[in-house]
Design an enzyme around this catalytic site. Sequence first.
Site, PDB file in Angstrom:
ATOM      1  N   LYS A  77     -35.362 -37.027  32.698  1.00 45.72           N
ATOM      2  CA  LYS A  77     -34.848 -36.332  31.716  1.00 45.72           C
ATOM      3  C   LYS A  77     -36.019 -35.022  31.292  1.00 45.72           C
ATOM      4  CE  LYS A  77     -32.500 -34.855  27.791  1.00 45.72           C
ATOM      5  NZ  LYS A  77     -31.264 -34.289  28.049  1.00 45.72           N
ATOM      6  N   THR A 111     -33.145 -39.271  23.595  1.00 45.83           N
ATOM      7  CA  THR A 111     -34.058 -38.443  24.225  1.00 45.83           C
ATOM      8  C   THR A 111     -35.451 -38.605  23.602  1.00 45.83           C
ATOM      9  OG1 THR A 111     -32.699 -36.824  25.154  1.00 45.83           O
ATOM     10  CG2 THR A 111     -34.959 -36.209  25.150  1.00 45.83           C
ATOM     11  N   LYS A 152     -37.532 -29.608  21.312  1.00 50.26           N
ATOM     12  CA  LYS A 152     -37.731 -30.895  21.227  1.00 50.26           C
ATOM     13  C   LYS A 152     -38.097 -31.429  22.513  1.00 50.26           C
ATOM     14  CE  LYS A 152     -35.918 -35.475  21.052  1.00 50.26           C
ATOM     15  NZ  LYS A 152     -34.691 -36.365  20.747  1.00 50.26           N
TER      16      LYS A 152
HETATM   17  P1  NAD Z   1     -27.583 -36.247  15.550  1.00 55.04           P
HETATM   18  O1  NAD Z   1     -28.803 -35.810  14.814  1.00 55.04           O
HETATM   19  O2  NAD Z   1     -26.167 -35.584  15.603  1.00 55.04           O
HETATM   20  O3  NAD Z   1     -27.151 -37.872  15.543  1.00 55.04           O
HETATM   21  C1  NAD Z   1     -28.076 -38.781  15.195  1.00 55.04           C
HETATM   22  C2  NAD Z   1     -27.682 -39.900  14.264  1.00 55.04           C
HETATM   23  O4  NAD Z   1     -28.494 -41.141  14.122  1.00 55.04           O
HETATM   24  C3  NAD Z   1     -27.178 -39.320  12.967  1.00 55.04           C
HETATM   25  O5  NAD Z   1     -25.717 -39.476  12.720  1.00 55.04           O
HETATM   26  C4  NAD Z   1     -27.931 -40.072  12.194  1.00 55.04           C
HETATM   27  O6  NAD Z   1     -27.509 -40.380  10.669  1.00 55.04           O
HETATM   28  C5  NAD Z   1     -28.234 -41.281  12.988  1.00 55.04           C
HETATM   29  N1  NAD Z   1     -29.187 -42.240  12.507  1.00 55.04           N
HETATM   30  C6  NAD Z   1     -30.425 -41.865  11.673  1.00 55.04           C
HETATM   31  N2  NAD Z   1     -30.941 -43.013  11.293  1.00 55.04           N
HETATM   32  C7  NAD Z   1     -30.278 -43.817  11.795  1.00 55.04           C
HETATM   33  C8  NAD Z   1     -30.633 -45.399  11.849  1.00 55.04           C
HETATM   34  N3  NAD Z   1     -31.726 -46.112  11.041  1.00 55.04           N
HETATM   35  N4  NAD Z   1     -29.571 -46.214  12.273  1.00 55.04           N
HETATM   36  C9  NAD Z   1     -28.561 -45.717  12.840  1.00 55.04           C
HETATM   37  N5  NAD Z   1     -28.323 -44.391  12.780  1.00 55.04           N
HETATM   38  C10 NAD Z   1     -29.071 -43.546  12.395  1.00 55.04           C
HETATM   39  O7  NAD Z   1     -28.126 -36.101  17.078  1.00 55.04           O
HETATM   40  P2  NAD Z   1     -27.637 -35.920  18.484  1.00 55.04           P
HETATM   41  O8  NAD Z   1     -27.306 -34.594  18.719  1.00 55.04           O
HETATM   42  O9  NAD Z   1     -26.228 -36.814  18.645  1.00 55.04           O
HETATM   43  O10 NAD Z   1     -28.633 -36.529  19.354  1.00 55.04           O
HETATM   44  C11 NAD Z   1     -28.799 -37.853  19.681  1.00 55.04           C
HETATM   45  C12 NAD Z   1     -29.984 -37.840  20.642  1.00 55.04           C
HETATM   46  O11 NAD Z   1     -29.356 -37.603  22.094  1.00 55.04           O
HETATM   47  C13 NAD Z   1     -31.285 -37.408  20.419  1.00 55.04           C
HETATM   48  O12 NAD Z   1     -32.433 -37.770  20.825  1.00 55.04           O
HETATM   49  C14 NAD Z   1     -31.106 -35.810  21.437  1.00 55.04           C
HETATM   50  O13 NAD Z   1     -32.285 -35.270  21.961  1.00 55.04           O
HETATM   51  C15 NAD Z   1     -30.150 -36.282  22.499  1.00 55.04           C
HETATM   52  N6  NAD Z   1     -29.399 -35.560  23.218  1.00 55.04           N
HETATM   53  C16 NAD Z   1     -28.583 -34.636  22.447  1.00 55.04           C
HETATM   54  C17 NAD Z   1     -27.892 -33.494  23.306  1.00 55.04           C
HETATM   55  C18 NAD Z   1     -26.892 -32.717  22.282  1.00 55.04           C
HETATM   56  O14 NAD Z   1     -26.314 -31.844  23.180  1.00 55.04           O
HETATM   57  N7  NAD Z   1     -26.849 -32.857  21.100  1.00 55.04           N
HETATM   58  C19 NAD Z   1     -27.832 -33.501  24.601  1.00 55.04           C
HETATM   59  C20 NAD Z   1     -28.611 -34.630  25.430  1.00 55.04           C
HETATM   60  C21 NAD Z   1     -29.486 -35.383  24.490  1.00 55.04           C
END
Ligand code: NAD
Length: 297
Positions: free
Chosen positions: A167, A92, A242
């Site tokens: 979204k 997102t 966010k």
């Molecule tokens: P998260 O922080 O758990 O996961 C993000 C991952 O990206 C981490 O494991 C981190 O180590 C990794 N990362 C960081 N830098 C990186 C790089 N250079 N290369 C590869 N990986 C790297 O976040 P999340 O909850 O999984 O959310 C991910 C996305 O999905 C966000 O944009 C969030 O807004 C969106 N989202 C989350 C939810 C939810 O319920 N968690 C729901 C809808 C959308």
Amino acid sequence: MKIGFLGLGHMGAPMAANLVKAGHDVLAFDPVPAAQEQARTDGATVVPTAVEAVAGREVVITMLPNGKLVLDVYADILPAAEPDTLFIDCSTIDVADARTAAERAVAAGHRALDAPVSGGVAGAAAGTLTFMVGGAEADFAAGLPVLEVMGGKVVHCGGAGVGQAAKICNNMLLGVSMVALSEALVLGEKLGLSHQSFYDVVSTASGQSWSLTTYCPVPGPVPTSPANNDYKPGFATALMTKDLGLAANALQANGVDGQLGALAAEIYTRFNQTDAARDFSAIVTDIRDRSNQEASE
Ligand code: NAD
């Protein structure tokens, strides 16, 4: 298909696991060792760098925390991918960042989709996410079989960035609706209206909303809502904050007189300072506490 998957966090890990389960060949990268270990256990081939995860891939999926990181990662991986690779960013992020990412992918000889999701960690694990997709029709058709493995519903919303637009418009409406409902509930409390009576009237009256009938922010009327589970997310306040920040930026950047959207972003930014890990529906407790404080002053 040969898929590269970058970002194996709360959402990315189960999404990548579902691709492996469906028989796809997944090269995965995340800098965090625990995330790498989980992906290995789930059957992906974990590689030590992002660049190695895109080599020889037909599709590259990113699931990262923010737009700056997506653009930084794209700068590294776009030149390393085979020509005409399909890049699908499921993070997102800002609409403007999504459009920049897509432009850069196309300029480097690739194809690109923005495909943010709703459905949370439970939807990611169950493969029932909703994908909101922006990009060219042909690229959408090419990405659909992969997205359908991870999602229950996949909607092509328009050109580049329009998936992100869907979204943030939805989540801005959800944030505003939860604040409005919570204010009405607390006003009802002050006026002697029980939560159940409020629910019984409003759930079938003109004030009805998803926030009330599916996600009621007070315990009782909807037993499955996070309010009945001490406001364990669900959808964490940090994530709502966010998304409202992205919506507030977009309101401003596009000259929209979005007073309630901007105010909801402010309200959640303040609440997030103390309650980031609680479900976003716990805003009702903050409104109640602040009302009681004001009453006693
Ligand atoms: P998260 O922080 O758990 O996961 C993000 C991952 O990206 C981490 O494991 C981190 O180590 C990794 N990362 C960081 N830098 C990186 C790089 N250079 N290369 C590869 N990986 C790297 O976040 P999340 O909850 O999984 O959310 C991910 C996305 O999905 C966000 O944009 C969030 O807004 C969106 N989202 C989350 C939810 C939810 O319920 N968690 C729901 C809808 C959308």
